[in-house]
Design an enzyme around this catalytic site. Structure first.
Site, PDB file in Angstrom:
ATOM      1  N   ARG A  63      51.151  20.092  17.828  1.00  8.86           N
ATOM      2  CA  ARG A  63      51.424  18.663  18.036  1.00  8.86           C
ATOM      3  C   ARG A  63      52.847  18.438  18.555  1.00  8.86           C
ATOM      4  O   ARG A  63      53.052  17.658  19.482  1.00  8.86           O
ATOM      5  CB  ARG A  63      51.219  17.862  16.742  1.00  8.86           C
ATOM      6  CG  ARG A  63      49.766  17.759  16.318  1.00  8.86           C
ATOM      7  CD  ARG A  63      49.637  17.102  14.971  1.00  8.86           C
ATOM      8  NE  ARG A  63      50.383  17.875  13.983  1.00  8.86           N
ATOM      9  CZ  ARG A  63      50.828  17.412  12.823  1.00  8.86           C
ATOM     10  NH1 ARG A  63      50.597  16.174  12.468  1.00  8.86           N
ATOM     11  NH2 ARG A  63      51.482  18.188  11.993  1.00  8.86           N
ATOM     12  N   ASN A  80      46.394  15.859  13.988  1.00  7.38           N
ATOM     13  CA  ASN A  80      45.502  16.877  13.451  1.00  7.38           C
ATOM     14  C   ASN A  80      44.269  16.207  12.876  1.00  7.38           C
ATOM     15  O   ASN A  80      44.347  15.096  12.342  1.00  7.38           O
ATOM     16  CB  ASN A  80      46.189  17.657  12.319  1.00  7.38           C
ATOM     17  CG  ASN A  80      47.184  18.672  12.828  1.00  7.38           C
ATOM     18  OD1 ASN A  80      47.154  19.075  13.976  1.00  7.38           O
ATOM     19  ND2 ASN A  80      48.082  19.101  11.949  1.00  7.38           N
TER      20      ASN A  80
END
Length: 95
Positions: free
Chosen positions: A21, A39
């Site tokens: 990320r 996520n």
């Protein structure tokens, strides 16, 4: 370049716990792409991105590799109608 492209992306494989990320955020900012990444509870990473077609294509190519330590097995994406709804790229709360 005209920012007129929006994609909804799902990345599977070893993509959590490897700074996927954070690296997605950095790459998106580098390319001038707006949207978000998070996520998912099933181990995937989900993202919605808006930008020019060329920059989105570069981002999709990057997503297939990911950062060092990631093992990307699959990148699924859906083209969506462009909404011009973002002014930043953010990491949002995981599901």
């Amino acid at each position: 370049m005209t920012k007129d492209t929006r994609v909804h992306i799902f990345v599977s494989g070893k993509v959590q716990g490897v700074y996927y990320r954070q690296n997605t955020l950095q790459k998106a900012q580098e390319l001038g792409i707006f949207g978000w990444v998070r996520n998912l509870s099933d181990g995937r990473v989900e993202s919605v991105m808006e930008g020019s077609r060329a920059d989105i294509d570069k981002m999709l190519a990057w997503c297939k590799e990911g950062p060092l330590g990631a093992k990307v097995e699959e990148v699924k994406f859906i083209d969506e109608p462009y909404k011009n709804e973002f002014s930043t790229f953010d990491i949002i709360k995981s599901l």
